[in-house]
Scaffold this motif. Structure first.
Motif, PDB file in Angstrom:
ATOM      1  N   GLU A   1      56.649  39.770  41.351  1.00 26.51           N
ATOM      2  CA  GLU A   1      57.055  38.452  40.848  1.00 26.51           C
ATOM      3  C   GLU A   1      56.126  37.992  39.721  1.00 26.51           C
ATOM      4  OE1 GLU A   1      59.554  36.522  41.321  1.00 26.51           O
ATOM      5  OE2 GLU A   1      60.563  37.616  42.918  1.00 26.51           O
ATOM      6  N   ALA A   2      54.846  38.277  39.888  1.00 35.25           N
ATOM      7  CA  ALA A   2      53.882  37.874  38.861  1.00 35.25           C
ATOM      8  C   ALA A   2      54.185  38.559  37.537  1.00 35.25           C
ATOM      9  CB  ALA A   2      52.462  38.197  39.314  1.00 35.25           C
ATOM     10  N   GLN A   3      54.466  39.852  37.595  1.00 36.76           N
ATOM     11  CA  GLN A   3      54.737  40.589  36.362  1.00 36.76           C
ATOM     12  C   GLN A   3      56.010  40.098  35.688  1.00 36.76           C
ATOM     13  OE1 GLN A   3      52.448  42.718  35.015  1.00 36.76           O
ATOM     14  NE2 GLN A   3      53.788  42.405  33.265  1.00 36.76           N
ATOM     15  N   ARG A   4      57.001  39.742  36.501  1.00 37.91           N
ATOM     16  CA  ARG A   4      58.250  39.228  35.944  1.00 37.91           C
ATOM     17  C   ARG A   4      57.994  37.940  35.149  1.00 37.91           C
ATOM     18  NH1 ARG A   4      60.920  39.076  40.380  1.00 37.91           N
ATOM     19  NH2 ARG A   4      61.926  41.090  40.114  1.00 37.91           N
ATOM     20  N   PHE A   5      57.198  37.048  35.737  1.00 36.47           N
ATOM     21  CA  PHE A   5      56.908  35.784  35.054  1.00 36.47           C
ATOM     22  C   PHE A   5      56.068  36.016  33.798  1.00 36.47           C
ATOM     23  CE2 PHE A   5      54.114  32.178  34.229  1.00 36.47           C
ATOM     24  CZ  PHE A   5      55.038  31.150  34.105  1.00 36.47           C
TER      25      PHE A   5
ATOM     26  N   LYS B   1      42.718  42.769  42.099  1.00 39.27           N
ATOM     27  CA  LYS B   1      43.241  42.561  40.746  1.00 39.27           C
ATOM     28  C   LYS B   1      42.351  43.234  39.716  1.00 39.27           C
ATOM     29  CE  LYS B   1      43.464  40.190  36.712  1.00 39.27           C
ATOM     30  NZ  LYS B   1      42.611  40.623  35.585  1.00 39.27           N
ATOM     31  N   PHE B   2      41.038  43.057  39.839  1.00 42.64           N
ATOM     32  CA  PHE B   2      40.109  43.676  38.899  1.00 42.64           C
ATOM     33  C   PHE B   2      40.308  45.198  38.863  1.00 42.64           C
ATOM     34  CE2 PHE B   2      36.926  39.969  39.152  1.00 42.64           C
ATOM     35  CZ  PHE B   2      37.199  39.555  37.861  1.00 42.64           C
TER      36      PHE B   2
ATOM     37  N   PRO C   1      37.991  33.898  51.700  1.00 39.44           N
ATOM     38  CA  PRO C   1      37.861  35.363  51.658  1.00 39.44           C
ATOM     39  C   PRO C   1      39.119  36.060  51.160  1.00 39.44           C
ATOM     40  CG  PRO C   1      36.952  34.484  53.703  1.00 39.44           C
ATOM     41  CD  PRO C   1      37.621  33.344  53.023  1.00 39.44           C
ATOM     42  N   GLU C   2      40.295  35.531  51.531  1.00 38.92           N
ATOM     43  CA  GLU C   2      41.551  36.175  51.126  1.00 38.92           C
ATOM     44  C   GLU C   2      41.705  36.180  49.604  1.00 38.92           C
ATOM     45  OE1 GLU C   2      42.022  34.665  55.304  1.00 38.92           O
ATOM     46  OE2 GLU C   2      41.158  33.897  53.428  1.00 38.92           O
ATOM     47  N   LEU C   3      41.259  35.124  48.946  1.00 39.35           N
ATOM     48  CA  LEU C   3      41.369  35.083  47.487  1.00 39.35           C
ATOM     49  C   LEU C   3      40.330  35.982  46.836  1.00 39.35           C
ATOM     50  CD1 LEU C   3      42.593  34.132  44.909  1.00 39.35           C
ATOM     51  CD2 LEU C   3      41.368  31.954  45.130  1.00 39.35           C
ATOM     52  N   ARG C   4      39.150  36.037  47.379  1.00 43.80           N
ATOM     53  CA  ARG C   4      38.135  36.932  46.815  1.00 43.80           C
ATOM     54  C   ARG C   4      38.579  38.389  46.937  1.00 43.80           C
ATOM     55  NH1 ARG C   4      32.397  35.403  49.198  1.00 43.80           N
ATOM     56  NH2 ARG C   4      31.597  36.294  47.249  1.00 43.80           N
TER      57      ARG C   4
ATOM     58  N   ALA D   1      47.699  29.332  46.951  1.00 46.37           N
ATOM     59  CA  ALA D   1      48.735  29.608  45.950  1.00 46.37           C
ATOM     60  C   ALA D   1      48.304  30.745  45.031  1.00 46.37           C
ATOM     61  CB  ALA D   1      49.019  28.346  45.146  1.00 46.37           C
ATOM     62  N   MET D   2      47.022  30.777  44.680  1.00 47.34           N
ATOM     63  CA  MET D   2      46.511  31.822  43.805  1.00 47.34           C
ATOM     64  C   MET D   2      46.511  33.186  44.494  1.00 47.34           C
ATOM     65  SD  MET D   2      45.566  32.464  40.794  1.00 47.34           S
ATOM     66  CE  MET D   2      44.561  33.525  39.753  1.00 47.34           C
ATOM     67  N   VAL D   3      46.287  33.202  45.790  1.00 52.05           N
ATOM     68  CA  VAL D   3      46.386  34.463  46.545  1.00 52.05           C
ATOM     69  C   VAL D   3      47.764  35.082  46.321  1.00 52.05           C
ATOM     70  CG1 VAL D   3      46.474  35.486  48.850  1.00 52.05           C
ATOM     71  CG2 VAL D   3      44.682  33.834  48.296  1.00 52.05           C
ATOM     72  N   GLU D   4      48.806  34.250  46.430  1.00 52.58           N
ATOM     73  CA  GLU D   4      50.173  34.736  46.225  1.00 52.58           C
ATOM     74  C   GLU D   4      50.385  35.179  44.777  1.00 52.58           C
ATOM     75  OE1 GLU D   4      54.241  35.539  47.302  1.00 52.58           O
ATOM     76  OE2 GLU D   4      52.375  35.306  48.430  1.00 52.58           O
ATOM     77  N   ALA D   5      49.858  34.422  43.819  1.00 56.97           N
ATOM     78  CA  ALA D   5      50.018  34.771  42.411  1.00 56.97           C
ATOM     79  C   ALA D   5      49.435  36.150  42.106  1.00 56.97           C
ATOM     80  CB  ALA D   5      49.358  33.712  41.531  1.00 56.97           C
ATOM     81  N   LEU D   6      48.314  36.478  42.717  1.00 50.86           N
ATOM     82  CA  LEU D   6      47.677  37.771  42.456  1.00 50.86           C
ATOM     83  C   LEU D   6      48.266  38.907  43.280  1.00 50.86           C
ATOM     84  CD1 LEU D   6      43.896  36.772  42.179  1.00 50.86           C
ATOM     85  CD2 LEU D   6      45.489  37.283  40.327  1.00 50.86           C
TER      86      LEU D   6
END
Length: 383
Positions: free
Chosen positions: A284-288, A80-81, A71-74, A274-279
């Motif tokens: 940090e995501a924008q920097r990368f 994100k959308f 659920p956390e990733l959804r 890991a993807m939860v953190e990426a989104l």
């Protein structure tokens, strides 16, 4: 009776996967080879993402996940959308899959009946028509060329619509062309879907790799008919983590979930965390993403200028990390040209045959500037 099914016997293996495997094998044998085959970022997965996976391991988050994803990733995908694409897609209208490829494969299994037609815009990613055929659908090609920057004319698309049209696949930025479709073209395609009542399958896996212009999601025009597909591989250099996702009409998403439940069940649980953190770690995501995009932008300039200087016409497209180059000067047959590049220049590329791009090969510039310059020198030598 023993033997393989007809659907498997008629299924073409992925040309890009096959060529990249051959290049990797030659490297293992000690051949000094420059591989420009795979659509795989050469950057490492960001440290903040890897640390999230380590925390998930330490916390014992290693059990089965629901077929639709944790659920956390959804929730993170839904956010994100809205944040990046301007789409109102609730968490229950999303699904997490084993890479973006599985989202597409399961989607076609969910929506196609035998004989249903799916419009694919050529040159196209090799897997689109094969996935459609595997689901007993019929791919219908709308060709484009370098003279238009590989941008389709909506009028050409409309001429291919029939009563059997079930969907169109849109890939912008695109593989193998790198083309970024203008907002007005994507809007026109979405309007055709509304007019003729078919789905838009919008593969947006390269959305963060745009060098001129802006990304636009057709779901902003036709949300009730658009399934938006994305994933972790390209934006976050997470190819091996195998996390993809999709969002769209709830009945379609439920169909994808049902297919997943009877096949893979769910993607790797640790990779999902890991993807939860990426989104969610937007800063940090924008920097990368910015760092990677600027590196690709510089590489694009080197390879486009270099190939054109060698007499291999190559459009300066605006996205992804691929170029399609006309290699007729090497050999009018793109397969022979690719073989000559491999055997004489020791540069591995993908012939355009399965992309519906005759006389062309695809170069991936998801490699270092040093490798790109060295490849150009080697190609110059054989010319």
């Amino acid at each position: 009776m023993r033997g393989l099914s007809n659907r498997v016997q008629t299924l073409k293996p992925s040309a890009t996967v096959a060529v990249n495997a051959k290049a990797m094998e030659l490297r293992r044998q000690g051949v000094d080879l420059i591989a420009m085959t795979a659509g795989e970022p050469d950057f490492d997965t960001p440290q903040f993402v890897k640390e999230a996976a380590i925390r998930a391991l330490a916390a014992g988050k290693t059990k089965y996940a629901p077929p639709a994803g944790i659920p956390e990733l959804r929730e993170a995908i839904s956010a994100k959308f809205k944040r990046e694409n301007g789409l109102e897609i609730p968490p229950e209208a999303t699904v997490v899959t084993v890479g973006g490829k599985q989202a597409l494969f399961n989607l076609f299994q969910a929506i196609l009946n035998p004989g249903d037609e799916v419009i694919v815009i050529g040159p196209y990613w090799v897997s689109y028509p094969e996935m459609v055929r595997f689901a007993e659908g019929v791919p219908v090609e709308v060709p484009t060329g370098p003279e238009s920057g590989f941008i389709p004319d909506p009028a050409d698309i409309e001429r291919k619509v029939t009563p059997r049209t079930k969907a169109i696949v849109v890939n912008s930025p695109g593989n193998p062309t790198g083309a970024v479709y203008p907002k007005e073209v994507l809007t026109a395609i979405a309007e055709l879907a509304q007019k003729y009542d078919f789905y838009v399958v919008s593969d947006e896996i390269y959305e963060h790799l745009i060098y001129e212009g802006e990304h636009f999601s057709p779901a902003r025009v036709a949300p009730e008919r658009t399934i938006t597909v994305n994933g972790a591989a390209k934006a976050f250099a997470m190819t091996g983590w195998r996390i993809g996702y999709a969002g769209g009409p709830k009945e379609v998403i439920k169909g994808i979930i049902d297919v997943s439940s009877q096949s893979t069940t769910s993607p790797d649980t640790i990779a999902q965390w890991a993807m939860v953190e990426a989104l969610n770690n937007v800063e940090e995501a924008q920097r990368f993403i910015t760092m990677a995009r600027e590196a690709y932008r510089a590489r694009r300039g080197i390879i486009v200028e270099g190939l054109n200087a060698l007499g291999l016409p190559t459009p300066r497209v605006s996205g992804a990390f691929y170029v399609l180059s006309d290699v007729s000067r090497i050999d009018p047959d793109e397969n022979q040209a690719a073989l000559k590049l491999l055997s004489e220049a020791r540069v591995a590329v993908v012939p355009g045959t399965d992309f519906a791009a005759p006389r062309h090969v695809r170069f991936s510039y998801a490699t270092s500037e040093e490798n790109i310059r060295k490849a150009l020198e080697r190609i110059a030598a054989i010319l």
